[in-house]
Design a protein around this motif. Structure first.
Motif, PDB file in Angstrom:
ATOM      1  N   PRO A 196     -44.216  65.165 -21.373  1.00  0.00           N
ATOM      2  CA  PRO A 196     -43.904  66.094 -22.463  1.00  0.00           C
ATOM      3  C   PRO A 196     -43.082  67.367 -21.885  1.00  0.00           C
ATOM      4  N   HIS A 197     -43.336  67.783 -20.732  1.00  0.00           N
ATOM      5  CA  HIS A 197     -42.661  68.889 -20.168  1.00  0.00           C
ATOM      6  C   HIS A 197     -41.957  68.695 -18.878  1.00  0.00           C
ATOM      7  N   VAL A 198     -40.623  69.435 -18.795  1.00  0.00           N
ATOM      8  CA  VAL A 198     -39.864  69.459 -17.846  1.00  0.00           C
ATOM      9  C   VAL A 198     -39.374  70.971 -17.547  1.00  0.00           C
ATOM     10  N   VAL A 199     -39.762  71.508 -16.249  1.00  0.00           N
ATOM     11  CA  VAL A 199     -39.706  72.814 -16.006  1.00  0.00           C
ATOM     12  C   VAL A 199     -38.371  73.112 -14.994  1.00  0.00           C
ATOM     13  N   ASN A 200     -37.515  73.781 -14.994  1.00  0.00           N
ATOM     14  CA  ASN A 200     -36.563  73.919 -13.946  1.00  0.00           C
ATOM     15  C   ASN A 200     -37.173  75.489 -13.330  1.00  0.00           C
ATOM     16  N   PHE A 201     -37.875  75.216 -12.479  1.00  0.00           N
ATOM     17  CA  PHE A 201     -38.481  76.706 -11.699  1.00  0.00           C
ATOM     18  C   PHE A 201     -37.091  77.223 -11.080  1.00  0.00           C
ATOM     19  N   GLU A 202     -35.885  76.539 -10.649  1.00  0.00           N
ATOM     20  CA  GLU A 202     -34.813  77.104 -10.362  1.00  0.00           C
ATOM     21  C   GLU A 202     -33.552  76.301 -10.780  1.00  0.00           C
ATOM     22  N   LEU A 203     -32.564  76.812 -11.505  1.00  0.00           N
ATOM     23  CA  LEU A 203     -31.570  75.930 -12.254  1.00  0.00           C
ATOM     24  C   LEU A 203     -30.883  75.516 -10.849  1.00  0.00           C
ATOM     25  N   PRO A 204     -30.354  74.538 -11.220  1.00  0.00           N
ATOM     26  CA  PRO A 204     -29.472  73.578 -10.258  1.00  0.00           C
ATOM     27  C   PRO A 204     -27.998  74.253 -10.174  1.00  0.00           C
ATOM     28  N   ASP A 257     -26.663  68.130 -12.768  1.00  0.00           N
ATOM     29  CA  ASP A 257     -27.920  67.849 -12.606  1.00  0.00           C
ATOM     30  C   ASP A 257     -29.101  68.378 -13.582  1.00  0.00           C
ATOM     31  N   TYR A 258     -28.559  69.388 -14.233  1.00  0.00           N
ATOM     32  CA  TYR A 258     -29.436  69.962 -15.422  1.00  0.00           C
ATOM     33  C   TYR A 258     -29.783  68.912 -16.435  1.00  0.00           C
ATOM     34  N   VAL A 259     -28.765  67.984 -16.671  1.00  0.00           N
ATOM     35  CA  VAL A 259     -28.534  67.115 -17.824  1.00  0.00           C
ATOM     36  C   VAL A 259     -29.698  65.992 -17.228  1.00  0.00           C
ATOM     37  N   HIS A 260     -29.430  65.720 -15.738  1.00  0.00           N
ATOM     38  CA  HIS A 260     -30.521  64.452 -15.520  1.00  0.00           C
ATOM     39  C   HIS A 260     -31.758  65.105 -15.314  1.00  0.00           C
ATOM     40  N   ARG A 261     -32.126  66.424 -14.911  1.00  0.00           N
ATOM     41  CA  ARG A 261     -33.509  66.839 -14.728  1.00  0.00           C
ATOM     42  C   ARG A 261     -33.985  66.963 -16.238  1.00  0.00           C
ATOM     43  N   ILE A 262     -33.665  67.442 -17.140  1.00  0.00           N
ATOM     44  CA  ILE A 262     -34.490  67.142 -18.408  1.00  0.00           C
ATOM     45  C   ILE A 262     -34.247  66.051 -19.279  1.00  0.00           C
ATOM     46  N   GLY A 263     -33.539  65.163 -18.623  1.00  0.00           N
ATOM     47  CA  GLY A 263     -33.358  63.823 -19.313  1.00  0.00           C
ATOM     48  C   GLY A 263     -34.935  63.074 -19.042  1.00  0.00           C
ATOM     49  N   GLN A 268     -39.849  68.859 -24.018  1.00  0.00           N
ATOM     50  CA  GLN A 268     -39.739  70.220 -24.032  1.00  0.00           C
ATOM     51  C   GLN A 268     -39.120  70.664 -22.687  1.00  0.00           C
ATOM     52  N   ALA A 269     -37.853  71.198 -22.500  1.00  0.00           N
ATOM     53  CA  ALA A 269     -37.368  71.622 -21.017  1.00  0.00           C
ATOM     54  C   ALA A 269     -37.077  73.093 -21.047  1.00  0.00           C
ATOM     55  N   LEU A 270     -37.898  73.518 -20.093  1.00  0.00           N
ATOM     56  CA  LEU A 270     -37.896  75.035 -19.838  1.00  0.00           C
ATOM     57  C   LEU A 270     -37.190  75.389 -18.552  1.00  0.00           C
TER      58      LEU A 270
END
Length: 429
Positions: free
Chosen positions: A313-321, A326-332, A342-344
């Protein structure tokens, strides 16, 4: 469109049905027919859309319809960038080949090679591998890929990001020139297209969604926050939101370890997963996360492509890449298979340029929120973090010290650095 319309064998259709799948995803619908025809394929689709089945199903169909009965050389090689992704792909191979006379194995670094070698010696049709372990075993003459008929490069762009170009080129030279080649990935940069031109022969190009796009099912939000208040904010969000399964991305391994310790100290069960962790620790952390024993999994980008967690349900970028893709891959990792997610992202002033790059890449303005008590610092610099500044200072000090040493000492130091570098490279596989 149904799987029956794609021309797959009865045994494969039975396995697909057992998994509960009835309708192929867009990438499967577009990729499977040309693969079955024996064509080389360059395929692009966002994460979570079924790319693995897009190449696994037609591969299994081909091998089962054209069996080699006398002996079992490795007929298909699937190359992946990370251990987790290799294990995930192999699980799919095993699931879909349940009713077929097909043998497969997976090899990757970080674990004892003996069980992997024993499996290969029994005879296998499909090998799933990371580059480092594959070349290591090949150099020991413990396997041969000189009879490979189908070569699949999965997450090709990540391969280049992780510096595997030379390894890929070495692998290519070990296989026969006449073979079918498939390249699957979420994104394709100019470098990837250049690599594709050197591998693929008159390929069919398929694309399920625009490159670098994010799925509609993912709700994206940015929290503007002072850098020193990020830890407090993420703990507040998880605790007050009662989030039970959260994947958190940090930029560094040290940062992942540090955040994990602070989570645990706050009463939130958490585990870190990154390249410095042993394979046993990585497997345990991921298993705990999937079963709910671990509430928060803190990861570096090495895990971005290898984690398949249903209904996350949740992906959090504590630090942006610092690399927008890589943002696309992370929240994917969330919003997979049609589920909502939800991607925060927690964004401090020095990450402003990273955020702008991400919004430009996905052609979308991300909603911004500021929470009282965690406001951004109005006096903080918006200059991006310069990667490796601390390491550079240490290297300068080392060089100054080395200049006062004997030439023999310099040679020994260089050899030690090379050994450490090679060890770290193998560990990443």
């Amino acid at each position: 469109m149904s799987f029956q319309n794609l021309g797959l064998s009865t045994a494969l259709l039975k396995a697909i049905s057992k998994k509960g799948y009835t309708t192929p995803s867009p990438i499967q619908e577009k990729a499977i027919p040309p693969v079955l025809e024996g064509r080389d394929v360059l395929a692009s689709a966002q994460t979570g859309t079924g790319k693995t089945a897009g190449f696994t199903l037609p591969l299994l169909h081909y091998l089962s319809e054209n069996p080699k009965t006398k002996f079992r050389p490795i007929r298909a090689l699937i190359l992946t960038p990370t251990r987790e992704l290799a294990a995930q792909v192999h699980e799919s191979v095993k699931d879909y080949s349940e009713f077929l006379n097909i043998r497969s194995a997976v090899i990757f670094g970080g674990v004892n090679q003996k069980p992997q070698v024993a499996k290969i010696r029994q005879g296998i049709d499909i090998l799933v591998a990371t580059p480092g372990r594959l070349l290591d075993l090949q150099n020991q003459n413990l396997l041969s890929i000189k009879r490979v008929e189908v070569f699949i490069l999965d997450e090709a762009d990540r391969m280049l990001d992780m510096g595997f170009l030379r390894d890929i080129e070495r692998v290519m030279k070990l296989m026969p020139s006449k073979r079918q080649n498939l390249m699957f990935s979420a994104t394709f940069s100019k470098d990837i297209r250049k690599l594709a031109n050197s591998i693929l022969n008159n390929p069919v190009q398929v694309e399920a969604t625009p490159e670098n796009s994010t799925v509609d099912a993912i709700s994206q939000k940015v929290y503007r926050v002072a850098k020193g208040k990020k830890t407090g904010l993420i703990i507040k969000l998880i605790s007050e939101g009662q989030w039970q399964q959260v994947l958190v991305f940090t930029r560094t391994k040290h940062g992942a370890n540090r955040l994990t310790k602070k989570m645990v100290a706050s009463g939130i069960s958490a585990a870190a997963i990154h390249g410095n962790k042993s394979q046993g620790a990585r497997t345990k952390a991921l298993a705990g996360f999937k079963t709910g024993k671990v509430r928060v999994l803190v990861a570096t980008d090495i895990a971005a492509r290898g984690l398949d967690i249903p209904l996350l349900p949740h992906v959090v970028n504590f630090e942006l890449p610092n690399i927008s893709e890589d943002y696309v891959h992370r929240i994917g990792r969330t919003g997979r298979a049609g589920a909502n997610g939800q991607a925060l992202s927690l964004v401090s002033a020095d990450e402003t340029s990273y955020l702008k790059g991400i919004e430009k890449l996905i052609d979308q303005k991300i909603e911004v929120e500021i929470i009282e008590g965690f406001e951004p610092d109005p006096n903080a610099s918006t200059e991006p973090i310069k990667q490796g500044q601390g390491r550079q200072r240490n290297q300068n000090r080392n060089r100054n010290s080395a200049s006062r040493s004997s030439s023999g000492g310099n040679k020994n130091s260089n050899r030690n650095r090379n050994r450490r570098r090679n060890t770290n490279s193998r560990r990443s596989n």
